[in-house]
Every structure is written in C-alpha cells, then in structure tokens.
Design a protein around this motif. Structure first.
Motif, PDB file in Angstrom:
ATOM      1  N   ALA A 211      28.277  14.805  64.434  1.00 24.16           N
ATOM      2  CA  ALA A 211      28.610  13.837  63.390  1.00 24.16           C
ATOM      3  C   ALA A 211      27.405  13.573  62.502  1.00 24.16           C
ATOM      4  O   ALA A 211      27.520  13.519  61.270  1.00 24.16           O
ATOM      5  CB  ALA A 211      29.097  12.529  64.024  1.00 24.16           C
ATOM      6  N   ALA A 212      26.234  13.421  63.100  1.00 27.80           N
ATOM      7  CA  ALA A 212      25.020  13.156  62.322  1.00 27.80           C
ATOM      8  C   ALA A 212      24.684  14.316  61.400  1.00 27.80           C
ATOM      9  O   ALA A 212      24.040  14.128  60.365  1.00 27.80           O
ATOM     10  CB  ALA A 212      23.858  12.876  63.262  1.00 27.80           C
ATOM     11  N   GLY A 213      25.129  15.524  61.756  1.00 30.40           N
ATOM     12  CA  GLY A 213      24.872  16.684  60.920  1.00 30.40           C
ATOM     13  C   GLY A 213      25.577  16.651  59.579  1.00 30.40           C
ATOM     14  O   GLY A 213      25.264  17.462  58.705  1.00 30.40           O
ATOM     15  N   HIS A 214      26.497  15.716  59.374  1.00 24.84           N
ATOM     16  CA  HIS A 214      27.167  15.552  58.079  1.00 24.84           C
ATOM     17  C   HIS A 214      26.382  14.643  57.141  1.00 24.84           C
ATOM     18  O   HIS A 214      26.737  14.507  55.966  1.00 24.84           O
ATOM     19  CB  HIS A 214      28.564  14.967  58.274  1.00 24.84           C
ATOM     20  CG  HIS A 214      29.549  15.926  58.879  1.00 24.84           C
ATOM     21  ND1 HIS A 214      29.502  16.301  60.199  1.00 24.84           N
ATOM     22  CD2 HIS A 214      30.596  16.596  58.325  1.00 24.84           C
ATOM     23  CE1 HIS A 214      30.495  17.151  60.447  1.00 24.84           C
ATOM     24  NE2 HIS A 214      31.153  17.347  59.340  1.00 24.84           N
ATOM     25  N   ALA A 215      25.339  13.997  57.647  1.00 17.50           N
ATOM     26  CA  ALA A 215      24.609  12.996  56.875  1.00 17.50           C
ATOM     27  C   ALA A 215      23.512  13.622  56.019  1.00 17.50           C
ATOM     28  O   ALA A 215      23.069  14.743  56.260  1.00 17.50           O
ATOM     29  CB  ALA A 215      24.010  11.953  57.813  1.00 17.50           C
ATOM     30  N   ASP A 216      23.066  12.870  55.019  1.00 19.79           N
ATOM     31  CA  ASP A 216      21.910  13.270  54.220  1.00 19.79           C
ATOM     32  C   ASP A 216      20.608  13.044  54.976  1.00 19.79           C
ATOM     33  O   ASP A 216      19.626  13.752  54.770  1.00 19.79           O
ATOM     34  CB  ASP A 216      21.862  12.475  52.913  1.00 19.79           C
ATOM     35  CG  ASP A 216      23.083  12.716  52.043  1.00 19.79           C
ATOM     36  OD1 ASP A 216      23.392  13.888  51.773  1.00 19.79           O
ATOM     37  OD2 ASP A 216      23.726  11.726  51.646  1.00 19.79           O
TER      38      ASP A 216
END
Length: 247
Positions: A211-216
């Motif tokens: 999920a964190a891999g979708h963040a900037d």
C-alpha cells in the motif's frame, strides 16, 4: 475559513503527545510538511505513534507540545466549534471501521457530510453524491443499504463520503487492512486518483508495504519519532526500512 495561498496542506512543528500515565511520549517532536496534491504513507510497528500522528494532524486530539497547521491555519487557536467546522469542510476521513450508517442508503451515506452541513436533501445534493459514487464505481448501488455491499464496496462508499466535500486533505486509517489484495489495489487506485486527478492531499496510515508503494513519500515512525523518509518508495524499500526499525 480558507486555506492560505502557498501554504502546505499540512505542517507539524515539533509536535509531541503524551498520554496520562504513559511511560514515554506517543509522539516526540515530530516535524513534518506535506505539500498539496501529495500522497503520504505513514508506517511503523504497533505503538510507534502513527495513529496518534493522524489524530493530532486531523484535529481529533490536541498535542501536548508543538503546533499543527492545516493549510496555514493553526489548529491550536481554534475553539471547538471552529475546529469542528474546519474538519467538516476541509478534511475527509476514511476510518478503518468505515462508520457507515446501515439504516441509510449508499447515497445518503455518501451525502452525509453535506447533510450535516445543512445542505438539505435536495436535487443538488443528490446529484453531487451520484457524481462521486459514479467516480468510485457505485452509482448503480446508490439506493441500497451498505449492508448489502462487499467489504471493498463499503470501503469505496467511505472514500466517496470523504471526497464529497472536495476536502483539502484526506486522512485514511488502514484503508486496506481488511481487504484482499485485488480489492485493496482498487481502493489504493482511488486514493491515488484523488491526488493526481483532483489535487487532494492524502495522508494514509498503513502497515502494508505494498500500500505504501502507491504513495509519493513514506515515513517510518519508531518511538514517536520519524526515523526514515522514503521518496517514491517501492514496496521492497518500505519493507527494508520496516525491518531495520524492527531489528
């Protein structure tokens, strides 16, 4: 109360939070700036302070030290009524528990922030709710109660409700924690679209490196402090950072 031009969506200056009887502060001098139209993931093991950070940033708790600014507005200077109005008008929430009202339809749940603000159940409110439901792919379920929806569909209703006021910032607390990987991917895509297509800012607390891999940007907390910052992180980089903290 409007956002100050040029100000970041969110700024925390030396924010601390200590609970009565706590042996150590839940937050310990957090400095954080989140620009507008930015997707930030907040990670850390249990007890690291990530949920406390979200609650203080959203004005749900008062820090015991430091200052929180939302769009340049210092939250510490607001009385309870003004703070409630600011949260209603400029913040969207996606809670892990969702907090949908089963006695209301999907459309009514989506429109609830507008109704609480006094918009009334007129055609304009209905049309606006339907537009947001169309965006999350649920316009055809508008007349149903949320109890008839799957977990992923209920999460999308919660996102639609968060989007309907066109908030400056959306706070999401473990939005994919109870979802299977395919459904979670769809929810994360909606949050990513809220940033890229509509210019919202998203602050997401998660335990999931994917999920964190979708963040900037991803930040990792430990002991109430930010111990790692990752720009455009991959899931592997986030997992490595979490392993370092846990070691």
């Amino acid at each position: 109360m409007s956002a100050a031009p040029g100000e970041p969506a969110l700024r925390l200056d030396r924010v601390s939070r200590t609970y009565p009887g706590g042996r150590a502060p839940a937050l310990n001098g957090i400095d954080l700036e989140v620009p507008r139209a930015r997707f930030l993931a907040v990670l850390g093991r249990s007890g690291s302070g990530k949920s406390t950070l979200l609650r203080c940033a959203a004005g749900l708790e008062r820090p015991t030290g430091g200052a929180v600014h939302l769009g340049g507005v210092p939250l510490a200077g607001l009385r309870a009524t003004a703070l409630t109005r600011l949260r209603r008008d400029r913040i969207g929430f996606v809670f892990q528990e969702l907090n949908l009202v089963d006695s209301l339809t999907v459309l009514q749940n989506t429109a609830l922030p507008l109704l609480l603000a006094g918009a009334g159940e007129g055609e304009a409110t209905r049309a606006r709710a339907l537009r947001v439901l169309e965006e999350v792919g649920l316009a055809d379920r508008a007349a149903e109660p949320p109890g008839r929806l799957s977990g992923g569909q209920r999460q999308r209703v919660a996102i639609a409700r968060a989007l309907i006021t066109e908030p400056d910032i959306i706070f999401a607390d473990e939005p994919t924690g109870a979802l299977d990987p395919v459904t979670a991917e769809g929810v994360l895509a909606l949050l990513r679209r809220a940033v890229d297509a509509h210019g919202h800012t998203v602050v997401m607390v998660t335990h999931d490196p994917v999920a964190a891999g979708h963040a900037d940007e991803a930040i990792v907390l430990d002991g109430g402090r930010i111990v790692r910052r990752l720009e455009r992180p991959s899931a592997g980089q986030v997992l490595g950072a979490l392993r370092t903290v846990a070691a």
